[in-house]
Design a protein around this motif. Sequence first.
Motif, PDB file in Angstrom:
ATOM      1  N   LEU A   1     -34.050  58.951 -20.556  1.00  0.00           N
ATOM      2  CA  LEU A   1     -34.728  59.108 -19.274  1.00  0.00           C
ATOM      3  C   LEU A   1     -35.516  57.850 -18.933  1.00  0.00           C
ATOM      4  O   LEU A   1     -35.622  57.465 -17.767  1.00  0.00           O
ATOM      5  N   ARG A   2     -36.038  57.186 -19.962  1.00  0.00           N
ATOM      6  CA  ARG A   2     -36.821  55.979 -19.727  1.00  0.00           C
ATOM      7  C   ARG A   2     -35.970  54.882 -19.099  1.00  0.00           C
ATOM      8  O   ARG A   2     -36.407  54.210 -18.162  1.00  0.00           O
ATOM      9  N   GLU A   3     -34.744  54.685 -19.575  1.00  0.00           N
ATOM     10  CA  GLU A   3     -33.937  53.613 -19.000  1.00  0.00           C
ATOM     11  C   GLU A   3     -33.503  53.940 -17.579  1.00  0.00           C
ATOM     12  O   GLU A   3     -33.423  53.055 -16.727  1.00  0.00           O
ATOM     13  N   VAL A   4     -33.276  55.217 -17.302  1.00  0.00           N
ATOM     14  CA  VAL A   4     -32.934  55.603 -15.932  1.00  0.00           C
ATOM     15  C   VAL A   4     -34.138  55.394 -15.023  1.00  0.00           C
ATOM     16  O   VAL A   4     -34.017  54.866 -13.909  1.00  0.00           O
ATOM     17  N   THR A   5     -35.314  55.797 -15.500  1.00  0.00           N
ATOM     18  CA  THR A   5     -36.539  55.633 -14.716  1.00  0.00           C
ATOM     19  C   THR A   5     -36.813  54.156 -14.430  1.00  0.00           C
ATOM     20  O   THR A   5     -37.128  53.774 -13.296  1.00  0.00           O
ATOM     21  N   GLN A   6     -36.685  53.332 -15.443  1.00  0.00           N
ATOM     22  CA  GLN A   6     -36.994  51.917 -15.257  1.00  0.00           C
ATOM     23  C   GLN A   6     -35.946  51.199 -14.419  1.00  0.00           C
ATOM     24  O   GLN A   6     -36.270  50.289 -13.647  1.00  0.00           O
ATOM     25  N   ALA A   7     -34.686  51.613 -14.538  1.00  0.00           N
ATOM     26  CA  ALA A   7     -33.653  51.027 -13.685  1.00  0.00           C
ATOM     27  C   ALA A   7     -33.910  51.376 -12.226  1.00  0.00           C
ATOM     28  O   ALA A   7     -33.712  50.542 -11.327  1.00  0.00           O
ATOM     29  N   THR A   8     -34.377  52.597 -11.992  1.00  0.00           N
ATOM     30  CA  THR A   8     -34.693  53.022 -10.627  1.00  0.00           C
ATOM     31  C   THR A   8     -35.898  52.249 -10.093  1.00  0.00           C
ATOM     32  O   THR A   8     -35.920  51.842  -8.924  1.00  0.00           O
ATOM     33  N   GLN A   9     -36.895  52.025 -10.941  1.00  0.00           N
ATOM     34  CA  GLN A   9     -38.058  51.238 -10.523  1.00  0.00           C
ATOM     35  C   GLN A   9     -37.665  49.802 -10.195  1.00  0.00           C
ATOM     36  O   GLN A   9     -38.157  49.218  -9.219  1.00  0.00           O
ATOM     37  N   SER A  10     -36.771  49.244 -10.982  1.00  0.00           N
ATOM     38  CA  SER A  10     -36.306  47.878 -10.716  1.00  0.00           C
ATOM     39  C   SER A  10     -35.569  47.800  -9.392  1.00  0.00           C
ATOM     40  O   SER A  10     -35.726  46.834  -8.626  1.00  0.00           O
ATOM     41  N   ARG A  11     -34.773  48.810  -9.111  1.00  0.00           N
ATOM     42  CA  ARG A  11     -34.055  48.841  -7.838  1.00  0.00           C
ATOM     43  C   ARG A  11     -35.039  48.957  -6.675  1.00  0.00           C
ATOM     44  O   ARG A  11     -34.872  48.280  -5.649  1.00  0.00           O
ATOM     45  N   ALA A  12     -36.072  49.762  -6.832  1.00  0.00           N
ATOM     46  CA  ALA A  12     -37.076  49.892  -5.773  1.00  0.00           C
ATOM     47  C   ALA A  12     -37.796  48.566  -5.538  1.00  0.00           C
ATOM     48  O   ALA A  12     -38.131  48.220  -4.395  1.00  0.00           O
ATOM     49  N   ALA A  13     -38.023  47.815  -6.611  1.00  0.00           N
ATOM     50  CA  ALA A  13     -38.733  46.536  -6.492  1.00  0.00           C
ATOM     51  C   ALA A  13     -37.925  45.486  -5.743  1.00  0.00           C
ATOM     52  O   ALA A  13     -38.477  44.485  -5.266  1.00  0.00           O
ATOM     53  N   GLU A  14     -36.634  45.697  -5.637  1.00  0.00           N
ATOM     54  CA  GLU A  14     -35.788  44.773  -4.882  1.00  0.00           C
ATOM     55  C   GLU A  14     -35.948  44.947  -3.377  1.00  0.00           C
ATOM     56  O   GLU A  14     -35.442  44.141  -2.597  1.00  0.00           O
ATOM     57  N   HIS A  15     -36.623  46.020  -2.962  1.00  0.00           N
ATOM     58  CA  HIS A  15     -36.866  46.326  -1.553  1.00  0.00           C
ATOM     59  C   HIS A  15     -35.576  46.365  -0.728  1.00  0.00           C
ATOM     60  O   HIS A  15     -35.451  45.672   0.284  1.00  0.00           O
ATOM     61  N   PRO A  16     -34.618  47.176  -1.170  1.00  0.00           N
ATOM     62  CA  PRO A  16     -33.390  47.273  -0.380  1.00  0.00           C
ATOM     63  C   PRO A  16     -33.679  47.948   0.953  1.00  0.00           C
ATOM     64  O   PRO A  16     -34.570  48.785   1.066  1.00  0.00           O
ATOM     65  N   GLY A  17     -32.909  47.607   1.962  1.00  0.00           N
ATOM     66  CA  GLY A  17     -33.148  48.165   3.291  1.00  0.00           C
ATOM     67  C   GLY A  17     -32.324  49.399   3.550  1.00  0.00           C
ATOM     68  O   GLY A  17     -31.788  50.029   2.643  1.00  0.00           O
ATOM     69  N   GLY A  18     -32.222  49.766   4.803  1.00  0.00           N
ATOM     70  CA  GLY A  18     -31.416  50.907   5.212  1.00  0.00           C
ATOM     71  C   GLY A  18     -31.950  52.216   4.681  1.00  0.00           C
ATOM     72  O   GLY A  18     -33.159  52.487   4.723  1.00  0.00           O
ATOM     73  N   LEU A  19     -31.065  53.019   4.150  1.00  0.00           N
ATOM     74  CA  LEU A  19     -31.426  54.341   3.634  1.00  0.00           C
ATOM     75  C   LEU A  19     -32.009  54.288   2.230  1.00  0.00           C
ATOM     76  O   LEU A  19     -32.521  55.291   1.731  1.00  0.00           O
ATOM     77  N   TRP A  20     -31.962  53.125   1.603  1.00  0.00           N
ATOM     78  CA  TRP A  20     -32.308  53.040   0.186  1.00  0.00           C
ATOM     79  C   TRP A  20     -33.742  53.425  -0.152  1.00  0.00           C
ATOM     80  O   TRP A  20     -33.970  54.143  -1.138  1.00  0.00           O
ATOM     81  N   PRO A  21     -34.756  52.988   0.592  1.00  0.00           N
ATOM     82  CA  PRO A  21     -36.131  53.346   0.189  1.00  0.00           C
ATOM     83  C   PRO A  21     -36.338  54.854   0.077  1.00  0.00           C
ATOM     84  O   PRO A  21     -36.935  55.331  -0.898  1.00  0.00           O
ATOM     85  N   GLY A  22     -35.856  55.611   1.065  1.00  0.00           N
ATOM     86  CA  GLY A  22     -35.999  57.063   1.004  1.00  0.00           C
ATOM     87  C   GLY A  22     -35.202  57.677  -0.127  1.00  0.00           C
ATOM     88  O   GLY A  22     -35.661  58.602  -0.796  1.00  0.00           O
ATOM     89  N   ALA A  23     -34.002  57.139  -0.370  1.00  0.00           N
ATOM     90  CA  ALA A  23     -33.155  57.655  -1.448  1.00  0.00           C
ATOM     91  C   ALA A  23     -33.797  57.428  -2.808  1.00  0.00           C
ATOM     92  O   ALA A  23     -33.839  58.324  -3.660  1.00  0.00           O
ATOM     93  N   ILE A  24     -34.323  56.226  -3.019  1.00  0.00           N
ATOM     94  CA  ILE A  24     -34.933  55.898  -4.308  1.00  0.00           C
ATOM     95  C   ILE A  24     -36.195  56.734  -4.535  1.00  0.00           C
ATOM     96  O   ILE A  24     -36.414  57.259  -5.638  1.00  0.00           O
ATOM     97  N   ALA A  25     -37.019  56.876  -3.489  1.00  0.00           N
ATOM     98  CA  ALA A  25     -38.245  57.670  -3.633  1.00  0.00           C
ATOM     99  C   ALA A  25     -37.914  59.121  -3.965  1.00  0.00           C
ATOM    100  O   ALA A  25     -38.557  59.748  -4.814  1.00  0.00           O
TER     101      ALA A  25
END
Length: 492
Positions: free
Chosen positions: A232-256
Amino acid sequence: MNVLIWFKRDLRAHDHPALTLAAGLGAVLPLYIVEPDYWALPDTSARQWAFTAECLEDLRTQLAGIGAPLLVRVGEAQAVLQRLCQQHNITRIVSHQETGNAFSYARDRRIAAWANASGIMWDEVPQSNVVRGPSRRNPPDPFNAAPQLDPPALNALPGLAPGLIPTARALRLSEDKCAHRQHGGRAQGVALLQSFLTQRGAPYRLANASPLTAERACSRLSPHLANGSLSLREVTQATQSRAAEHPGGLWPGAIASFQTRLTARDAALQSLEDTPSYETRCLHPAAELLRRNSDAARLSAWAQGETGLPFIDACLRYLAATGWLNFRARAAVIACASYHLWLDWRVTGALLARRLTDYEPGIHWPQVQLQSGTTGLNTPRIYNPVKQGLDQDPTGAFTRRWLPELSNVPDAYLQAPWRWSGAGSVLGRRYPEPIVDITTAQREAREAVCRISRKPTPRPARPERVEMIERASAHAPKRSQPKHGQLSLDLP
């Protein structure tokens, strides 16, 4: 020192705190025990074993790459451990803490008693934010914030035969055809994580409700988290890394939204850790009066996807063929079984559990009770099966795919074919008529559950695990409580 590392539902070498601890203590014997009694339980199945076996094959490859073979042994856990410890002069066992079902707790209780009596130290290492006993009053730092652990180099004990990974037939598991089941193994999980966070996951927030769109838009990581091929830790941290990239479009809501689900996962497991009777007893004691007997004909119709309620039947047939359902569909089929068909949640919950490749007791049983109105904590969630079909499958594509016998029913009547003037050509012939009147059943269920809900809900008594253990394993020997391990848990 010779150390045995006991794998359970943590089938990976990467980010494995128990394996890292064992590697630093001495020569290591990695072990997985296939327990026939566990695989004979009503909440286990051949499809679950197939996924687990694939994870074991992959884990065997991972461990070989860092220096030690994975031993696979079939039998009762205590007997297997006792034999290996005697043969190889093992004085310490390391494993992860496990929040499982009543069987796994009973088994761990026996192992803790045996280890204590035999002078063998058993270290149970946390692998999540789920905590036990007195530590609940002083919770540790967030587990998922710590750095991930690389696979450690292992010093293997010599002369060990790895052993075969048994087939479902060897375990005498019933035939369980699941044509579209996900496959196990770390490589599969890593690929899913990558594709979800970079491609598939963008519409997650909007698409996870419908089984038609959720199949691709959801992460599909749940069986890998349940079996531990990913941490779970690697999934959580991979998701946090993706959020830190500030992707646009639908991504911010999807990641949150996905991050919220990851946090909720530990909370669900904690609920079973704190209240283990979730698996066997209604959280609200008065709810035990609701469904004392389950109608066998209704149960069979529900299990086969033959209730005459198209969306519910499509979901159940999809589950049978894939081993997975999105969250909204799981809620709908459980609620229909509990409210409209008035079936005991323990019976339907076990049936659902063995069809889910991603079965996780700590998530499954609290949700089954919540959707069955037995917690006394929420207003009854009685989903209208027709409305659910219209809302979640507006084009009818999902329903028609899994109910081809309704191919001639017009779109306007697909979710309620009994209202169609041509229903006589289909209902009772190619497809059953509804086994209940949903309006009447819904009204009666709401009245019954609301009468219970209005009664004050007492604080659940601290569950006596011994009662659960006796039901799960009547032959368990009675021993005094040791001073360490699971027997010392002070569950609130």
